[in-house]
Design an enzyme around this catalytic site. Structure first.
Site, short mmCIF file in Angstrom:
data_model
loop_
_atom_site.label_atom_id
_atom_site.label_comp_id
_atom_site.label_asym_id
_atom_site.label_seq_id
_atom_site.Cartn_x
_atom_site.Cartn_y
_atom_site.Cartn_z
N SER A 261 14.02 28.70 30.57
CA SER A 261 15.17 28.44 29.71
C SER A 261 15.04 29.21 28.40
CB SER A 261 15.25 26.95 29.40
OG SER A 261 14.18 26.60 28.55
N LYS A 262 16.12 29.22 27.67
CA LYS A 262 16.12 29.88 26.37
C LYS A 262 15.08 29.22 25.45
CE LYS A 262 19.19 30.17 22.43
NZ LYS A 262 18.17 30.69 21.53
#
Ligand code: GLU
Length: 509
Positions: A261-262
């Site tokens: 994920s970011k």
């Protein structure tokens, strides 16, 4: 007759493209080119609530940068266009009509309140073969009532009619046969009269059919949708041209389990997007591989190996080699762990492969930032001497600044260790030796200086280190005579003179 291979990458423009999406697109590209087929970009923008301005342009720019050209796309066009789903409204309307006509879909008039009431009343409520008999839809209402509702402009949705207790087989090139019983599926909404737009499922299947897509290659998060898609193909009577499904394994975070994920990127300091993205609402900036100094070829090579392996030790592949070597048999079923160190390693390798004059061009902004204006040829030569020490173009400055500016200070520790009381005299002598050299090439200097050191029986290490300290300011850098040859005789001598004057001899001597 076998069909021409046609694949599509079908992102929804809901924000910047995640690096996992880039990998999906890359595998689509590799497979289609290997088969001599077409690679299509289709923008799935039917969900206006999630539409983000600028996201489509971002996607196009990312693929331009990566060097993965589409054969057909919104900007390029093609004979199966338009390639933006929001421009295909009438097409979907027609196909929804077809399903209503052949009885494989129906209209439902339940209001959101009615649906909510049902959900509250029945745990795990799903609209399906059993429950639809108790709802307000075109299967339960008399035909005149339906006509009246439509006539007075009541909004409705169209739902696909899933018949229960039927095994649906999804044939997947990576996962094999996945069988799901239709009883677990619900009658998904495929169209909404309110905005006259289809939902993702219908638009996706209709377009794959009309665009003659032969292989649907996408992330494994779409595997749960595949049985419904197979069902839709059947409802239309398109079984014969149903595409081959390929669901790619997830990209996992570097440590632990779960999707990359970011947040992982932010926490560990690496980008999860190909290009930098600025959120127009929050102003938040997410870093991109391009802006972080990655070469597009390195990103492509690195991503290709996240989920696929060639079955050999080879790691460096040109795009052309990837096209030839790629196969779904060598794609793993399990997720691929993201390895950021490896990404840097690839960038390092690609920097070594990039011609010095191209690197010089890329290095220009860094030089300008440091107020250096310098001939490109000189810059390229400098880069040739130091590039093996860097992973990124921007790191070249740290390795090479002394080629552009004389040192203004001298590494204290090294001075203490190396700068003896005899040093100034030795370096003064070295100046006269250098002055006598006409051919100031690295080899020639080395020969002459070594001879002088030997004849005088000077300590080689110490002379060379103080020479380096005077020219570089630290005991680092490439081969000493390569440095002096490049900066030239005058500059070398000037720096020696300056150091003799400025560097204090250590007290202990
Ligand atoms: N629009 C879907 C997405 O955003 C497409 C999934 C598919 O490739 O079918 O990924």
């Amino acid at each position: 007759m076998s069909r021409r291979t046609r694949v599509r990458f079908a992102p929804s423009p809901t924000g910047p493209l995640h690096i996992g999406g880039v990998r999906t697109a890359l595998y689509n590209y590799l497979f289609s080119k290997q088969q001599g087929g077409d690679f299509i970009l289709r923008i799935e923008d039917t969900d206006s609530a999630r539409f983000v301005p600028g996201a489509e342009e971002y996607i196009q720019e990312a693929f331009d940068w990566l060097g993965l050209p589409y054969d057909e796309s919104p900007s390029k066009g093609g004979k199966f266009g338009p390639y933006r789903q929001s421009e295909r409204k009438d097409i979907y309307k027609k196909y929804v009509g077809q399903l209503l006509e052949n009885g494989t879909a129906y209209m439902a008039f339940d209001t959101p309140e009615e649906l909510n009431a049902k959900r509250n009343e029945t745990p795990n409520f799903q609209y399906d073969a059993t429950t639809r008999l108790h709802m307000r839809n075109s299967l339960t209402l008399p035909a005149e009532a339906v006509e009246e509702l439509i006539g007075n402009g009541t909004q409705y949705v169209v739902r696909i009619k899933i018949e229960p207790r039927i095994d649906i087989t999804v044939n997947d090139l990576i996962r094999g046969e996945v069988v799901i019983n239709s009883s677990v599926l619900d009658d998904k909404v495929i169209y909404k009269s309110a905005d006259e737009l289809p939902t993702y499922h219908l638009a996706n299947v209709v377009d794959d059919h009309l665009m003659e897509i032969t292989h649907v290659i996408r992330g494994e998060e779409w595997l749960p949708s595949a049985p419904l898609h197979v069902w839709l193909y059947r409802s239309f009577g398109w079984e014969d041209t149903m595409p081959q499904f390929v669901h790619l394994p997830l990209l996992l975070k570097p440590e632990g389990n779960g999707k990359l994920s970011k947040r992982d990127g932010d926490r560990l300091g690496f980008p999860v997007f190909p290009l930098e993205w600025k959120d127009r609402q929050s102003g938040e900036v997410s870093s991109g591989y391009r802006e972080s100094g990655y070469l597009p070829q390195a990103v492509v090579n690195f991503l290709a190996l996240l989920g696929w392996n060639p079955g050999t030790e080879q790691e460096i592949f040109s795009l052309y080699e990837l096209v030839n070597a790629f196969s779904f048999d060598r794609c793993s079923k399990s997720g691929a762990k993201f390895d950021f160190e490896k990404a840097k390693w690839f960038n390092h390798k690609y920097i070594q492969k990039t011609p010095d004059d191209i690197l010089a061009e890329m290095f220009k902004p860094v030089l300008t930032e440091n107020n250096i204006s310098c001939g490109q040829e000189y810059v390229a030569k400098v880069i040739g001497l130091v590039k093996e020490r860097v992973n990124f173009v921007k790191e070249l400055w740290g390795q090479a600044s002394f080629f552009f500016i004389a040192p203004t200070s001298y590494d204290e520790k090294a001075v203490k260790k190396r700068w003896k009381k005899e040093t100034p005299a030795q370096l003064t002598e070295l100046i006269s030796v250098l002055q006598e050299i006409d051919d100031f090439s690295s080899e020639n200097q080395e020969k002459t200086v070594m001879q002088w050191i030997e004849t005088n029986n000077y300590p080689l290490g110490n002379v060379m280190n103080t020479f380096r300290l005077a020219v570089v300011g630290e005991c680092k850098g490439p081969h000493m005579f390569d440095i002096s040859a490049l900066i030239g005789k005058q500059e070398t001598i000037g720096r020696l003179r300056k150091a003799i004057q400025e560097v204090p001899v250590a007290e202990s001597d």
